[in-house]
Structure formats: C-alpha cells, structure tokens
Scaffold this motif. Structure first.
Motif, PDB file in Angstrom:
ATOM      1  N   TYR A  87      -7.494  11.810  -5.014  1.00 44.67           N
ATOM      2  CA  TYR A  87      -7.851  12.652  -3.877  1.00 44.67           C
ATOM      3  C   TYR A  87      -9.353  12.665  -3.599  1.00 44.67           C
ATOM      4  N   ALA A  88     -10.126  12.105  -4.525  1.00 41.97           N
ATOM      5  CA  ALA A  88     -11.552  11.911  -4.261  1.00 41.97           C
ATOM      6  C   ALA A  88     -11.810  10.541  -3.641  1.00 41.97           C
ATOM      7  N   GLY A  89     -10.735   9.766  -3.426  1.00 42.60           N
ATOM      8  CA  GLY A  89     -10.874   8.440  -2.820  1.00 42.60           C
ATOM      9  C   GLY A  89     -11.480   7.415  -3.757  1.00 42.60           C
ATOM     10  N   ARG A  90     -11.264   7.588  -5.072  1.00 47.89           N
ATOM     11  CA  ARG A  90     -11.898   6.695  -6.042  1.00 47.89           C
ATOM     12  C   ARG A  90     -10.890   5.830  -6.801  1.00 47.89           C
ATOM     13  N   LEU A  91      -9.690   5.659  -6.248  1.00 45.41           N
ATOM     14  CA  LEU A  91      -8.722   4.723  -6.822  1.00 45.41           C
ATOM     15  C   LEU A  91      -8.714   3.460  -5.974  1.00 45.41           C
ATOM     16  N   GLU A  92      -9.043   2.334  -6.571  1.00 45.09           N
ATOM     17  CA  GLU A  92      -9.116   1.082  -5.825  1.00 45.09           C
ATOM     18  C   GLU A  92      -7.748   0.392  -5.762  1.00 45.09           C
ATOM     19  N   ARG A  93      -7.517  -0.274  -4.650  1.00 39.74           N
ATOM     20  CA  ARG A  93      -6.362  -1.152  -4.460  1.00 39.74           C
ATOM     21  C   ARG A  93      -5.055  -0.521  -4.939  1.00 39.74           C
ATOM     22  N   VAL A  94      -4.689   0.551  -4.268  1.00 41.19           N
ATOM     23  CA  VAL A  94      -3.432   1.228  -4.585  1.00 41.19           C
ATOM     24  C   VAL A  94      -2.245   0.276  -4.402  1.00 41.19           C
ATOM     25  N   SER A  95      -2.392  -0.714  -3.513  1.00 36.98           N
ATOM     26  CA  SER A  95      -1.309  -1.678  -3.292  1.00 36.98           C
ATOM     27  C   SER A  95      -0.971  -2.468  -4.556  1.00 36.98           C
ATOM     28  N   ASP A  96      -1.918  -2.560  -5.499  1.00 39.46           N
ATOM     29  CA  ASP A  96      -1.662  -3.283  -6.746  1.00 39.46           C
ATOM     30  C   ASP A  96      -0.654  -2.567  -7.634  1.00 39.46           C
ATOM     31  N   LEU A  97      -0.320  -1.326  -7.294  1.00 37.61           N
ATOM     32  CA  LEU A  97       0.674  -0.584  -8.071  1.00 37.61           C
ATOM     33  C   LEU A  97       2.098  -0.968  -7.700  1.00 37.61           C
ATOM     34  N   ALA A  98       2.289  -1.653  -6.563  1.00 35.97           N
ATOM     35  CA  ALA A  98       3.644  -1.993  -6.108  1.00 35.97           C
ATOM     36  C   ALA A  98       4.445  -2.751  -7.170  1.00 35.97           C
ATOM     37  N   PRO A  99       3.883  -3.769  -7.851  1.00 36.07           N
ATOM     38  CA  PRO A  99       4.675  -4.457  -8.883  1.00 36.07           C
ATOM     39  C   PRO A  99       5.130  -3.537 -10.009  1.00 36.07           C
ATOM     40  N   LEU A 100       4.388  -2.460 -10.264  1.00 36.77           N
ATOM     41  CA  LEU A 100       4.786  -1.532 -11.323  1.00 36.77           C
ATOM     42  C   LEU A 100       6.066  -0.789 -10.957  1.00 36.77           C
ATOM     43  N   VAL A 101       6.268  -0.547  -9.667  1.00 36.03           N
ATOM     44  CA  VAL A 101       7.505   0.100  -9.227  1.00 36.03           C
ATOM     45  C   VAL A 101       8.696  -0.805  -9.531  1.00 36.03           C
ATOM     46  N   PHE A 102       8.544  -2.090  -9.247  1.00 30.22           N
ATOM     47  CA  PHE A 102       9.621  -3.038  -9.546  1.00 30.22           C
ATOM     48  C   PHE A 102       9.837  -3.165 -11.051  1.00 30.22           C
ATOM     49  N   ARG A 103       8.752  -3.170 -11.820  1.00 23.60           N
ATOM     50  CA  ARG A 103       8.884  -3.291 -13.271  1.00 23.60           C
ATOM     51  C   ARG A 103       9.637  -2.100 -13.844  1.00 23.60           C
ATOM     52  N   ALA A 104       9.291  -0.905 -13.386  1.00 26.51           N
ATOM     53  CA  ALA A 104       9.975   0.289 -13.878  1.00 26.51           C
ATOM     54  C   ALA A 104      11.442   0.295 -13.453  1.00 26.51           C
ATOM     55  N   ALA A 105      11.715  -0.115 -12.211  1.00 24.44           N
ATOM     56  CA  ALA A 105      13.093  -0.140 -11.719  1.00 24.44           C
ATOM     57  C   ALA A 105      13.936  -1.140 -12.501  1.00 24.44           C
ATOM     58  N   SER A 106      13.356  -2.288 -12.852  1.00 24.26           N
ATOM     59  CA  SER A 106      14.100  -3.293 -13.610  1.00 24.26           C
ATOM     60  C   SER A 106      14.416  -2.825 -15.021  1.00 24.26           C
ATOM     61  N   SER A 107      13.688  -1.789 -15.475  1.00 22.13           N
ATOM     62  CA  SER A 107      13.953  -1.186 -16.788  1.00 22.13           C
ATOM     63  C   SER A 107      14.886   0.009 -16.686  1.00 22.13           C
ATOM     64  N   GLY A 133       0.817  -1.200   0.000  1.00 16.55           N
ATOM     65  CA  GLY A 133       0.000   0.000   0.000  1.00 16.55           C
ATOM     66  C   GLY A 133       0.855   1.255   0.000  1.00 16.55           C
ATOM     67  N   ALA A 134       1.932   1.235   0.794  1.00 14.26           N
ATOM     68  CA  ALA A 134       2.839   2.373   0.852  1.00 14.26           C
ATOM     69  C   ALA A 134       3.597   2.544  -0.462  1.00 14.26           C
ATOM     70  N   LEU A 135       4.060   1.438  -1.051  1.00 15.57           N
ATOM     71  CA  LEU A 135       4.768   1.526  -2.333  1.00 15.57           C
ATOM     72  C   LEU A 135       3.852   2.068  -3.426  1.00 15.57           C
ATOM     73  N   GLY A 136       2.607   1.609  -3.438  1.00 13.61           N
ATOM     74  CA  GLY A 136       1.657   2.111  -4.422  1.00 13.61           C
ATOM     75  C   GLY A 136       1.432   3.596  -4.282  1.00 13.61           C
ATOM     76  N   THR A 137       1.303   4.056  -3.039  1.00 11.76           N
ATOM     77  CA  THR A 137       1.114   5.493  -2.797  1.00 11.76           C
ATOM     78  C   THR A 137       2.346   6.281  -3.231  1.00 11.76           C
ATOM     79  N   ARG A 138       3.530   5.738  -2.949  1.00 13.54           N
ATOM     80  CA  ARG A 138       4.764   6.405  -3.382  1.00 13.54           C
ATOM     81  C   ARG A 138       4.816   6.510  -4.905  1.00 13.54           C
ATOM     82  N   ALA A 139       4.343   5.469  -5.591  1.00 18.35           N
ATOM     83  CA  ALA A 139       4.317   5.504  -7.052  1.00 18.35           C
ATOM     84  C   ALA A 139       3.408   6.630  -7.553  1.00 18.35           C
ATOM     85  N   LEU A 140       2.233   6.758  -6.945  1.00 12.06           N
ATOM     86  CA  LEU A 140       1.310   7.820  -7.342  1.00 12.06           C
ATOM     87  C   LEU A 140       1.915   9.198  -7.109  1.00 12.06           C
TER      88      LEU A 140
END
Length: 329
Positions: free
Chosen positions: A196-216, A152-159
């Motif tokens: 900021y309207a609280g309408r993004l679901e499952r921000v934690s699902d963004l965590a793998p995207l951080v790893f994908r971008a870093a690996s690139s 959840g924290a990684l997803g928020t950091r990505a946003l």
C-alpha cells in the motif's frame, strides 16, 4: 517488385516485416517499444521508422515504396486515435496506403485459420477482441476491468488473498509463504505495508505462484484461477453474442504467458464456460507471432486470395524468421 510492410507495435517492442504478395516474408527487424498515448507520437514513429529501415535492408528493398503498410498498434483504442496513427504512418513516406488496427487484431489473425475468431490476451496486461465473418469487430480496450488485466491482475489477486487469509477471511493458503519468499519478507504485515506504500515491484511476477499453489491443491489459488477464468469467459461470450456468432464454428485464441501456467484450472474453466455458450467453438494456441497476422491481414486488405501456395510460403518464411509460436500447430 510489389510488397507490403507489416508493423507490430507494442509497449515492449516494435517489429516490422517486408513480405511479397506471394506470402514470402523477406525481412524482419525489431526496435524499441512505444505507445503514442504515453510516449508521444514522435517516439512511436521513431520506433517504426527504425524497425522498417532495418527490415527493408534485410529484404534488399531499401527505396521502393510498399503497396501497403499494415500496422497493428498498441494505443489504437479510441476512434480518433486510428486517424492520428494513420496520418503519422503516412507521414513516414513508406507507402501511400496505410491501414491501422489495434494490436490485438493482428494477434488474433496470427492465431486463426480463418479471417474471424476470438482472442483472449493475458500477458502482463490483458484484452479480448472478437472479429466476425463480416469483418465487424469488438475490442474491449479500456472497458476490460483492472482485475482481468492479465498477470498484473492475477498477482494482485494473490496479494489480496494473502491479506484475507491473514485476517481470517480466507483459509490458510500456500500463497502466503510463496509470496513472502518471493519478496524476501518475513511477515504479512511487512508485505501489506510495502504494497500500500507502492513499494512492491512487478506484482505480475506473482502470477506463476498462483498456478504453482493451485497445482499443489491449494483451494484459495484454485478459486482465484476459477474466478479469473470466468471473467475471461464473460468477456468472450458477451462479445460473441454482441456480434451474433455464438453458433459458428470458431477458434478462440489464447495468447499470453498467463495461459502457459502449470495448473490446468484456468484453461479448463475457460473451455467449459465458452463451450456452454458456443458449443462449436474451439480453443487454440496462436500459431504465429502477431507480426505474421499483420502480414496476412495486409494481403487480405489488398484482395490477395490466400491460396495453399501462399500459406506454404507464409509457413516456410515464418519458420525461417522464427515467427512461429506454436510449433505443433
């Protein structure tokens, strides 16, 4: 026959195991997840009751009382909650002897070869716990800040990185197209308004995207993982210093889906940071599911020496019940 009941209760599931005093796991069952602090004690105990009844049936030990019920419980965060949970578990009538620990402690014991060690947890949320050879423990509980709470924290950091990049405070980043595509949005404005309207679901699902971008080779994603790892290093090192165990040969267990990311940046950051302060430490993946850790702690609480025979029984029965996390050890 003497046996113990082991419980692993988290917000996603409740598991129960029946094990004899020779380390054989005789029955395992699962029910729904619950946390007494949010779902109420009645529902938390209902989940335990259901899992225990099924595990007993599989073990063929439906009526006999257990020598000990050892429970690793989510929500065991404040001193008074341990007493509340112990009383509630005693009220189930499964055993006259009940021990309660935070669920991070059974996860730790499921990953270490010794009764002490460190665990860093980064799943959807996060935690850090340390146990000394003396049995003294330190668990961060609610004192682990939100920006270190797992996926959840990684997803928020990505946003936040996407927003900073859009406003020119970060370089361009692969995270922008990855996150927009993930949510099916066209612009960062759309993304920001929904967040900021609280309408993004499952921000934690963004965590793998951080790893994908870093690996690139994305520098923004690499910095996110480095900063996140340094935060986990601080948690572990400060707790180890607090318990006076920085100079010990000690295992640091990595537990949770975040540590399985495809980029090595996070693991390398944690390893470098911990070894700089505790040179005899060793990073390991958890061998067993936390439920097995509860079985081991239950045996130790009864004073059962963990002989080679008992370890062999635990290994064989954990394998048969699919409770091994790290097949290669």
């Amino acid at each position: 026959m003497d046996f113990i009941l082991a419980i692993d209760q988290g917000s996603t599931h409740t598991r129960a195991a029946v094990a004899d005093l020779e380390g054989r796991i005789l029955g395992v069952a699962r029910s729904f997840g619950a946390c007494h602090a949010y779902d109420g004690m009645e529902r938390a105990m209902q989940a335990v009751r259901q899992a225990v009844a099924s595990a007993r049936e599989k073990a063929g030990l439906i009526k006999s009382p257990a020598r000990l019920l050892f429970a690793g419980m989510t929500g065991a965060d404040w001193p008074d909650e341990y007493h509340l949970l112990q009383s509630a578990l005693l009220g189930l009538g499964e055993s006259q002897q009940v021990r309660v620990v935070n669920d991070s402690i059974i996860a730790l014991r499921g990953g270490t070869s010794r009764p002490y060690g460190v665990i860093l947890i980064a799943g959807t949320g996060g935690n850090c716990a340390v146990r000394a050879p003396s049995g003294k423990e330190w668990i961060y509980h609610y004192y682990q800040e939100p920006d270190l709470q797992g996926g959840g924290a990684l997803g928020t950091r990505a946003l936040i990185a996407v927003f900073r990049s859009f406003t020119g405070r970060e370089p361009e980043t692969l995270l922008t197209p990855l996150v927009l595509a993930h949510y099916g949005l066209n612009t960062v404005d759309d993304l920001c308004r929904r967040y900021y309207a609280g309408r993004l679901e499952r921000v934690s699902d963004l965590a793998p995207l951080v790893f994908r971008a870093a690996s690139s080779g994305d520098s923004v994603a690499e910095n996110i993982l480095r900063s996140f790892g340094e935060g986990y290093v601080e948690l572990a090192v400060v707790a180890m210093r607090r318990l006076g165990i920085l100079d010990l040969e000690i295992e640091v267990v990595l537990s949770g889906s975040v540590f399985k990311g495809e980029s090595p940046w996070l693991i390398h950051t944690i390893e470098r940071g911990i070894l700089a302060a505790a040179p005899r430490a060793r990073l390991v993946n958890a061998r067993y599911e936390p439920l097995v850790g509860a079985v081991i702690l239950g045996l130790e609480a009864l004073g059962v020496p963990l002989s080679e025979t008992i370890h062999a029984h635990l290994e064989d029965s954990a394998r048969s019940w699919e409770l091994i996390r790290n097949v290669d050890g």
